[in-house]
Design a protein around this motif. Structure first.
Motif, PDB file in Angstrom:
ATOM      1  N   UNK A 114      54.771  76.311  52.220  1.00 44.86           N
ATOM      2  CA  UNK A 114      54.343  75.107  51.518  1.00 44.86           C
ATOM      3  C   UNK A 114      52.883  74.728  51.720  1.00 44.86           C
ATOM      4  N   UNK A 115      52.220  75.308  52.729  1.00 46.66           N
ATOM      5  CA  UNK A 115      50.801  75.016  52.950  1.00 46.66           C
ATOM      6  C   UNK A 115      49.993  76.147  52.338  1.00 46.66           C
ATOM      7  N   UNK A 116      49.221  75.890  51.283  1.00 47.03           N
ATOM      8  CA  UNK A 116      48.515  76.957  50.583  1.00 47.03           C
ATOM      9  C   UNK A 116      47.575  77.722  51.514  1.00 47.03           C
ATOM     10  N   UNK A 117      47.703  79.046  51.497  1.00 50.27           N
ATOM     11  CA  UNK A 117      46.784  79.896  52.243  1.00 50.27           C
ATOM     12  C   UNK A 117      46.956  79.888  53.745  1.00 50.27           C
ATOM     13  N   UNK A 118      48.029  79.311  54.247  1.00 51.86           N
ATOM     14  CA  UNK A 118      48.205  79.226  55.694  1.00 51.86           C
ATOM     15  C   UNK A 118      48.602  80.573  56.290  1.00 51.86           C
ATOM     16  N   UNK A 119      48.324  80.724  57.592  1.00 51.97           N
ATOM     17  CA  UNK A 119      48.694  81.917  58.341  1.00 51.97           C
ATOM     18  C   UNK A 119      49.810  81.560  59.317  1.00 51.97           C
ATOM     19  N   UNK A 120      50.678  82.531  59.620  1.00 53.04           N
ATOM     20  CA  UNK A 120      51.751  82.341  60.584  1.00 53.04           C
ATOM     21  C   UNK A 120      51.683  83.429  61.639  1.00 53.04           C
ATOM     22  N   UNK A 121      51.697  83.028  62.903  1.00 55.45           N
ATOM     23  CA  UNK A 121      51.709  83.968  64.016  1.00 55.45           C
ATOM     24  C   UNK A 121      52.884  83.634  64.939  1.00 55.45           C
ATOM     25  N   UNK A 122      53.593  84.671  65.384  1.00 49.94           N
ATOM     26  CA  UNK A 122      54.724  84.502  66.282  1.00 49.94           C
ATOM     27  C   UNK A 122      54.352  85.067  67.652  1.00 49.94           C
ATOM     28  N   UNK A 123      54.495  84.246  68.675  1.00 47.65           N
ATOM     29  CA  UNK A 123      54.149  84.638  70.039  1.00 47.65           C
ATOM     30  C   UNK A 123      55.397  85.191  70.727  1.00 47.65           C
ATOM     31  N   UNK A 124      55.296  86.404  71.255  1.00 50.86           N
ATOM     32  CA  UNK A 124      56.437  87.059  71.894  1.00 50.86           C
ATOM     33  C   UNK A 124      56.721  86.458  73.262  1.00 50.86           C
ATOM     34  N   UNK A 125      58.001  86.441  73.620  1.00 52.63           N
ATOM     35  CA  UNK A 125      58.465  85.980  74.930  1.00 52.63           C
ATOM     36  C   UNK A 125      58.008  84.552  75.219  1.00 52.63           C
ATOM     37  N   UNK A 126      58.110  83.688  74.210  1.00 51.41           N
ATOM     38  CA  UNK A 126      57.675  82.301  74.345  1.00 51.41           C
ATOM     39  C   UNK A 126      58.666  81.378  73.656  1.00 51.41           C
ATOM     40  N   UNK A 127      58.888  80.230  74.273  1.00 53.44           N
ATOM     41  CA  UNK A 127      59.740  79.205  73.700  1.00 53.44           C
ATOM     42  C   UNK A 127      58.929  78.116  73.034  1.00 53.44           C
ATOM     43  N   UNK A 128      59.395  76.880  73.155  1.00 50.48           N
ATOM     44  CA  UNK A 128      58.765  75.741  72.486  1.00 50.48           C
ATOM     45  C   UNK A 128      57.404  75.409  73.098  1.00 50.48           C
ATOM     46  N   UNK A 129      57.234  75.743  74.363  1.00 54.76           N
ATOM     47  CA  UNK A 129      55.948  75.531  75.043  1.00 54.76           C
ATOM     48  C   UNK A 129      55.144  76.831  75.071  1.00 54.76           C
ATOM     49  N   UNK A 130      54.979  77.456  73.925  1.00 53.21           N
ATOM     50  CA  UNK A 130      54.335  78.777  73.875  1.00 53.21           C
ATOM     51  C   UNK A 130      52.950  78.768  74.510  1.00 53.21           C
ATOM     52  N   UNK A 131      52.188  77.670  74.348  1.00 53.66           N
ATOM     53  CA  UNK A 131      50.842  77.611  74.918  1.00 53.66           C
ATOM     54  C   UNK A 131      50.869  77.653  76.434  1.00 53.66           C
ATOM     55  N   UNK A 132      51.927  77.176  77.064  1.00 50.64           N
ATOM     56  CA  UNK A 132      52.084  77.151  78.513  1.00 50.64           C
ATOM     57  C   UNK A 132      52.677  78.460  79.027  1.00 50.64           C
ATOM     58  N   UNK A 133      53.558  79.037  78.214  1.00 49.04           N
ATOM     59  CA  UNK A 133      54.254  80.254  78.619  1.00 49.04           C
ATOM     60  C   UNK A 133      53.412  81.511  78.410  1.00 49.04           C
ATOM     61  N   UNK A 134      52.629  81.540  77.346  1.00 46.90           N
ATOM     62  CA  UNK A 134      51.795  82.710  77.017  1.00 46.90           C
ATOM     63  C   UNK A 134      50.382  82.236  76.667  1.00 46.90           C
ATOM     64  N   UNK A 135      49.663  81.647  77.630  1.00 43.93           N
ATOM     65  CA  UNK A 135      48.354  81.059  77.312  1.00 43.93           C
ATOM     66  C   UNK A 135      47.315  82.066  76.847  1.00 43.93           C
ATOM     67  N   UNK A 136      47.370  83.282  77.357  1.00 50.64           N
ATOM     68  CA  UNK A 136      46.367  84.262  76.936  1.00 50.64           C
ATOM     69  C   UNK A 136      46.529  84.610  75.461  1.00 50.64           C
ATOM     70  N   UNK A 137      47.761  84.811  75.014  1.00 52.50           N
ATOM     71  CA  UNK A 137      47.988  85.160  73.606  1.00 52.50           C
ATOM     72  C   UNK A 137      47.693  83.968  72.699  1.00 52.50           C
ATOM     73  N   UNK A 138      48.160  82.778  73.079  1.00 58.08           N
ATOM     74  CA  UNK A 138      47.882  81.603  72.262  1.00 58.08           C
ATOM     75  C   UNK A 138      46.382  81.325  72.250  1.00 58.08           C
ATOM     76  N   UNK A 139      45.725  81.458  73.387  1.00 58.52           N
ATOM     77  CA  UNK A 139      44.278  81.265  73.430  1.00 58.52           C
ATOM     78  C   UNK A 139      43.536  82.238  72.542  1.00 58.52           C
ATOM     79  N   UNK A 140      43.991  83.484  72.536  1.00 63.45           N
ATOM     80  CA  UNK A 140      43.357  84.486  71.672  1.00 63.45           C
ATOM     81  C   UNK A 140      43.515  84.130  70.196  1.00 63.45           C
ATOM     82  N   UNK A 141      44.715  83.713  69.813  1.00 63.66           N
ATOM     83  CA  UNK A 141      44.955  83.341  68.417  1.00 63.66           C
ATOM     84  C   UNK A 141      44.105  82.137  68.015  1.00 63.66           C
ATOM     85  N   UNK A 142      44.020  81.147  68.892  1.00 67.88           N
ATOM     86  CA  UNK A 142      43.244  79.944  68.568  1.00 67.88           C
ATOM     87  C   UNK A 142      41.756  80.250  68.507  1.00 67.88           C
ATOM     88  N   UNK A 143      41.268  81.032  69.448  1.00 69.35           N
ATOM     89  CA  UNK A 143      39.842  81.394  69.450  1.00 69.35           C
ATOM     90  C   UNK A 143      39.490  82.149  68.165  1.00 69.35           C
TER      91      UNK A 143
END
Length: 272
Positions: free
Chosen positions: A228-257
């Motif tokens: 529903x959001x035009x042109x949006x991207x979706x990324x799925x972080x492996x081995x992560x739950x609802x607190x993905x940024x806390x559980x996999x900070x390196x991967x989430x940090x890489x995606x955000x950077x």
């Protein structure tokens, strides 16, 4: 680390790093420190503004439920105090709910959106009733049983099995919230409007992030937002739950950077 008045509450926020400003909005029922492992990966390039949402951490609740309208107004006041006209907003769970309301009210102040482990749909009648019951329960019995049960839902199975230190760290942050604050925030989330119709109006660059073990929102909700959001991207972080940024900070940090760098380059090109 300023504390500023916002209507009937006092809002705390922290600032780290230097460069273009970016807002990082944490999930319930923790506070801004959940972002710190990811912030280390972004601070060399960006000025990160990390509020404690109303009723969380060092920020007070004010009177009545902590509605999305109140959260959005608080974020706008933090922006003003931090001398930020426009910025990317990155929100997790309740942080995402607040972004939807902020977009409806202050969209000219948003340059990009990241929606992590959140959803656009309002609570079902059953979910709303459960939130209101939780609010009553914590006022009667205290917060500890609620927080203990939440760690089982918020953290992915892999994290719970292999990283008990992360579960304990999240629990430590949760314990900053009083029974009254938990109740007020839950009642505010129960009142939040449905934001599915809002998705189609989001015209800024948008990244959606979820965890493959997120049982709270997860891939179906993320895919609904992407559709529903035009042109949006979706990324799925492996081995992560609802607190993905806390559980996999390196991967989430890489995606955000990666996302923020692309947004910043595009803005710089347009400004030339």
């Amino acid at each position: 680390m300023p504390r500023i008045p916002s209507d009937d509450a006092e809002i705390f926020y922290d600032v780290t790093g230097s460069g273009p400003s970016v807002f990082l909005l944490h999930p319930f029922p923790v506070h801004h420190e959940l972002w710190l492992p990811v912030a280390k990966m972004l601070a060399s390039r960006y000025r990160l503004i990390l509020p404690d949402l109303r009723g969380h951490g060092e920020s007070s609740l004010g009177s009545g439920p902590a509605t999305m309208q109140k959260h959005a107004a608080d974020i706008a006041r933090v922006m003003d105090h931090a001398s930020v006209d426009r910025a990317p907003l990155i929100g997790v769970s309740i942080g995402g709910y607040a972004i939807f309301e902020f977009w409806r009210r202050f969209r000219d102040r948003v340059t990009a959106v990241v929606l992590c482990n959140t959803k656009a749909q309002a609570d079902s009648p059953e979910a709303r009733a459960a939130r209101l019951q939780t609010a009553d329960d914590v006022l009667q019995r205290g917060t500890e049983p609620f927080f203990e049960s939440m760690t089982q839902k918020l953290l992915g199975e892999t994290t719970r099995r292999s990283r008990p230190d992360l579960a304990e760290g999240a629990l430590r942050m949760m314990r900053k919230m009083s029974s009254e604050n938990v109740a007020g925030v839950q009642r505010g989330m129960a009142e939040r409007p449905d934001s599915v119709a809002t998705l189609k109006t989001i015209t800024m660059p948008t990244l959606i992030v979820t965890g493959d073990e997120d049982v709270m929102t997860g891939l179906p909700e993320a895919e609904l937002m992407k559709q529903n959001i035009p042109g949006s991207q979706l990324k799925v972080v492996a081995k992560a739950g609802h607190y993905s940024l806390w559980e996999q900070p390196e991967e989430v940090g890489r995606l955000l950077r990666q996302f923020l760098d692309l947004v910043h380059r595009a803005e710089s090109f347009i400004a030339q």
